[in-house]
Scaffold this motif. Structure first.
Motif, PDB file in Angstrom:
ATOM      1  N   LEU A 178      55.402 -34.341  -2.052  1.00  0.00           N
ATOM      2  CA  LEU A 178      55.343 -35.534  -1.211  1.00  0.00           C
ATOM      3  C   LEU A 178      56.553 -35.555  -0.284  1.00  0.00           C
ATOM      4  CD1 LEU A 178      54.389 -38.019  -4.058  1.00  0.00           C
ATOM      5  CD2 LEU A 178      52.843 -36.921  -2.446  1.00  0.00           C
ATOM      6  N   ARG A 179      56.320 -35.352   0.997  1.00  0.00           N
ATOM      7  CA  ARG A 179      57.421 -35.295   1.956  1.00  0.00           C
ATOM      8  C   ARG A 179      57.903 -36.682   2.359  1.00  0.00           C
ATOM      9  NH1 ARG A 179      56.066 -32.165   7.068  1.00  0.00           N
ATOM     10  NH2 ARG A 179      58.309 -32.336   7.339  1.00  0.00           N
ATOM     11  N   ASN A 180      56.989 -37.622   2.424  1.00  0.00           N
ATOM     12  CA  ASN A 180      57.337 -38.948   2.921  1.00  0.00           C
ATOM     13  C   ASN A 180      57.475 -39.930   1.766  1.00  0.00           C
ATOM     14  OD1 ASN A 180      57.582 -40.949   5.161  1.00  0.00           O
ATOM     15  ND2 ASN A 180      55.786 -41.797   4.161  1.00  0.00           N
ATOM     16  N   CYS A 181      58.605 -40.607   1.703  1.00  0.00           N
ATOM     17  CA  CYS A 181      58.799 -41.637   0.685  1.00  0.00           C
ATOM     18  C   CYS A 181      58.498 -43.000   1.301  1.00  0.00           C
ATOM     19  CB  CYS A 181      60.229 -41.616   0.150  1.00  0.00           C
ATOM     20  SG  CYS A 181      60.547 -42.951  -1.030  1.00  0.00           S
ATOM     21  N   PRO A 182      57.550 -43.757   0.753  1.00  0.00           N
ATOM     22  CA  PRO A 182      57.221 -45.059   1.335  1.00  0.00           C
ATOM     23  C   PRO A 182      58.335 -46.086   1.170  1.00  0.00           C
ATOM     24  CG  PRO A 182      56.055 -44.751  -0.732  1.00  0.00           C
ATOM     25  CD  PRO A 182      56.716 -43.444  -0.412  1.00  0.00           C
ATOM     26  N   PHE A 183      59.322 -45.775   0.313  1.00  0.00           N
ATOM     27  CA  PHE A 183      60.414 -46.718   0.060  1.00  0.00           C
ATOM     28  C   PHE A 183      61.763 -46.147   0.504  1.00  0.00           C
ATOM     29  CE2 PHE A 183      57.406 -46.919  -3.658  1.00  0.00           C
ATOM     30  CZ  PHE A 183      56.665 -47.985  -3.169  1.00  0.00           C
ATOM     31  N   HIS A 184      61.746 -45.226   1.457  1.00  0.00           N
ATOM     32  CA  HIS A 184      62.936 -44.442   1.781  1.00  0.00           C
ATOM     33  C   HIS A 184      64.149 -45.295   2.127  1.00  0.00           C
ATOM     34  CE1 HIS A 184      65.624 -41.911   4.237  1.00  0.00           C
ATOM     35  NE2 HIS A 184      65.234 -40.954   3.435  1.00  0.00           N
ATOM     36  N   GLU A 185      63.951 -46.354   2.913  1.00  0.00           N
ATOM     37  CA  GLU A 185      65.086 -47.156   3.370  1.00  0.00           C
ATOM     38  C   GLU A 185      65.838 -47.836   2.230  1.00  0.00           C
ATOM     39  OE1 GLU A 185      63.145 -45.986   6.864  1.00  0.00           O
ATOM     40  OE2 GLU A 185      62.327 -46.812   5.028  1.00  0.00           O
ATOM     41  N   MET A 186      65.220 -47.960   1.071  1.00  0.00           N
ATOM     42  CA  MET A 186      65.856 -48.655  -0.053  1.00  0.00           C
ATOM     43  C   MET A 186      66.247 -47.719  -1.190  1.00  0.00           C
ATOM     44  SD  MET A 186      63.679 -52.185  -0.233  1.00  0.00           S
ATOM     45  CE  MET A 186      63.448 -53.169   1.249  1.00  0.00           C
ATOM     46  N   LEU A 187      66.102 -46.414  -0.961  1.00  0.00           N
ATOM     47  CA  LEU A 187      66.401 -45.465  -2.033  1.00  0.00           C
ATOM     48  C   LEU A 187      67.865 -45.480  -2.443  1.00  0.00           C
ATOM     49  CD1 LEU A 187      64.339 -42.237  -1.262  1.00  0.00           C
ATOM     50  CD2 LEU A 187      63.924 -43.970  -3.007  1.00  0.00           C
ATOM     51  N   GLU A 188      68.755 -45.691  -1.485  1.00  0.00           N
ATOM     52  CA  GLU A 188      70.180 -45.632  -1.801  1.00  0.00           C
ATOM     53  C   GLU A 188      70.568 -46.689  -2.829  1.00  0.00           C
ATOM     54  OE1 GLU A 188      74.531 -45.764   0.466  1.00  0.00           O
ATOM     55  OE2 GLU A 188      72.679 -45.615   1.625  1.00  0.00           O
ATOM     56  N   ARG A 189      69.964 -47.865  -2.739  1.00  0.00           N
ATOM     57  CA  ARG A 189      70.311 -48.954  -3.655  1.00  0.00           C
ATOM     58  C   ARG A 189      69.420 -49.007  -4.887  1.00  0.00           C
ATOM     59  NH1 ARG A 189      70.949 -54.667  -1.102  1.00  0.00           N
ATOM     60  NH2 ARG A 189      71.693 -54.983  -3.239  1.00  0.00           N
ATOM     61  N   PHE A 190      68.139 -48.656  -4.710  1.00  0.00           N
ATOM     62  CA  PHE A 190      67.182 -48.848  -5.802  1.00  0.00           C
ATOM     63  C   PHE A 190      66.414 -47.563  -6.113  1.00  0.00           C
ATOM     64  CE2 PHE A 190      67.386 -52.770  -3.199  1.00  0.00           C
ATOM     65  CZ  PHE A 190      67.975 -53.627  -4.122  1.00  0.00           C
ATOM     66  N   GLY A 191      67.055 -46.410  -5.899  1.00  0.00           N
ATOM     67  CA  GLY A 191      66.354 -45.135  -5.973  1.00  0.00           C
ATOM     68  C   GLY A 191      65.618 -44.890  -7.278  1.00  0.00           C
ATOM     69  N   SER A 193      64.603 -46.960  -9.659  1.00  0.00           N
ATOM     70  CA  SER A 193      63.493 -47.893  -9.878  1.00  0.00           C
ATOM     71  C   SER A 193      62.320 -47.595  -8.948  1.00  0.00           C
ATOM     72  CB  SER A 193      63.967 -49.334  -9.661  1.00  0.00           C
ATOM     73  OG  SER A 193      64.932 -49.697 -10.621  1.00  0.00           O
ATOM     74  N   LEU A 194      62.618 -47.263  -7.687  1.00  0.00           N
ATOM     75  CA  LEU A 194      61.548 -47.052  -6.722  1.00  0.00           C
ATOM     76  C   LEU A 194      60.809 -45.741  -6.963  1.00  0.00           C
ATOM     77  CD1 LEU A 194      63.196 -48.422  -3.469  1.00  0.00           C
ATOM     78  CD2 LEU A 194      61.465 -49.496  -4.905  1.00  0.00           C
ATOM     79  N   CYS A 195      61.523 -44.704  -7.387  1.00  0.00           N
ATOM     80  CA  CYS A 195      60.838 -43.453  -7.731  1.00  0.00           C
ATOM     81  C   CYS A 195      59.918 -43.664  -8.932  1.00  0.00           C
ATOM     82  CB  CYS A 195      61.852 -42.356  -8.032  1.00  0.00           C
ATOM     83  SG  CYS A 195      62.532 -41.582  -6.558  1.00  0.00           S
ATOM     84  N   ALA A 196      60.402 -44.424  -9.899  1.00  0.00           N
ATOM     85  CA  ALA A 196      59.574 -44.724 -11.064  1.00  0.00           C
ATOM     86  C   ALA A 196      58.356 -45.553 -10.657  1.00  0.00           C
ATOM     87  CB  ALA A 196      60.399 -45.466 -12.113  1.00  0.00           C
ATOM     88  N   LEU A 197      58.546 -46.468  -9.712  1.00  0.00           N
ATOM     89  CA  LEU A 197      57.430 -47.283  -9.230  1.00  0.00           C
ATOM     90  C   LEU A 197      56.391 -46.423  -8.515  1.00  0.00           C
ATOM     91  CD1 LEU A 197      56.045 -49.978  -8.561  1.00  0.00           C
ATOM     92  CD2 LEU A 197      57.561 -50.163  -6.569  1.00  0.00           C
ATOM     93  N   HIS A 198      56.848 -45.530  -7.647  1.00  0.00           N
ATOM     94  CA  HIS A 198      55.935 -44.643  -6.920  1.00  0.00           C
ATOM     95  C   HIS A 198      55.145 -43.775  -7.904  1.00  0.00           C
ATOM     96  CE1 HIS A 198      55.448 -41.858  -3.165  1.00  0.00           C
ATOM     97  NE2 HIS A 198      54.340 -42.471  -3.491  1.00  0.00           N
ATOM     98  N   HIS A 199      55.838 -43.269  -8.913  1.00  0.00           N
ATOM     99  CA  HIS A 199      55.186 -42.455  -9.937  1.00  0.00           C
ATOM    100  C   HIS A 199      54.155 -43.277 -10.705  1.00  0.00           C
ATOM    101  CE1 HIS A 199      55.194 -40.597 -14.116  1.00  0.00           C
ATOM    102  NE2 HIS A 199      54.647 -39.671 -13.353  1.00  0.00           N
TER     103      HIS A 199
END
Length: 241
Positions: A178-191, A193-199
């Motif tokens: 997956l090249r594009n992260c739908p939550f990219h702008e917030m990865l620095e602060r919530f990386g 949690s957001l990766c787990a959410l995407h998964h």
């Protein structure tokens, strides 16, 4: 306010050209990291000067970045273009949904250790809803997702506007990139949690359509990877037969 509308006008004028829109869509969905003027010119059967103009316009509004390529050929270096991860958002009238998302994530973090489980449960349920909608598109599913044509599979697994790249490794497993992260702008602060959410969203989607398939996160952007990688594994061959 005027700056917002001026920026919106600039973005909309760039995409008013159909070829330029198709070029961006092509770059967005391919697995290559960089593109040259020559590559785009050949792909779209246009003059290199026209291709250069289209790429420059996409760079002007922040969708692409360019660098000098000193390695591919001797002599004067040429420019290579690649995607920027930062998103552009147009909203009329202006809305602040990114701020709302950030505040909600901060709130979840303040709720204590159970917030992660709640977030993942919501993500999984969303994936199940996506799967129910997908059944209407592809009512007769094959035994495994990688038996679908790549375009059909991409449509099923597209939850962020960008289809994944699938690499089949064996009969019983496959790899999603997956090249594009739908939550990219917030990865620095919530990386994390957001990766787990995407998964969780993808797991809800995959396991609802194929209960005998397990989805495992292998690499993700907060770990320093250039793209997210997930493995699809067939758990029970008999169930798929």
């Amino acid at each position: 306010m005027n700056e917002i509308f001026e920026e919106a006008q600039k973005i909309s004028s760039v995409f008013a050209d159909k070829t330029r829109f198709l070029i961006y869509q092509f770059i967005l969905t391919q697995s290559e990291v960089t593109y040259t003027v020559k590559t785009i010119a050949q792909k779209f059967h246009i003059h290199p000067n026209v291709a250069r103009l289209h790429l420059s316009k996409l760079e002007e509004i922040g969708l692409l970045r360019s660098d000098w390529d000193h390695q591919t050929s001797p002599g004067r270096p040429g420019r290579v273009y690649s995607l920027r991860q930062e998103a552009l958002t147009l909203s009329f009238p202006p809305r602040m949904y990114p701020l709302l998302s950030e505040l909600l994530l901060e709130t979840l973090q303040q709720l204590g250790p159970n917030e992660q489980a709640v977030l993942l449960r919501i993500g999984f349920l969303h994936g199940q809803r996506l799967a129910q909608s997908a059944r209407m598109t592809v009512p007769a599913l094959p035994a495994t997702p990688w038996e679908l044509p790549i375009t059909a599979l991409g449509s099923l697994l597209t939850i962020d506007g960008i289809p994944p790249n699938l690499i089949t490794s064996q009969d019983s497993s496959a790899t999603l990139r997956l090249r594009n992260c739908p939550f990219h702008e917030m990865l620095e602060r919530f990386g994390v949690s957001l990766c787990a959410l995407h998964h969780a969203i993808l797991s809800g989607l995959i396991t609802t359509l194929w209960p005998h398939i397990e989805l495992t996160l292998v690499h993700c952007l907060p770990d320093g990877a250039s793209e997210c990688t997930l493995r699809l594994q067939l758990l029970n061959t008999d169930a798929a037969s």
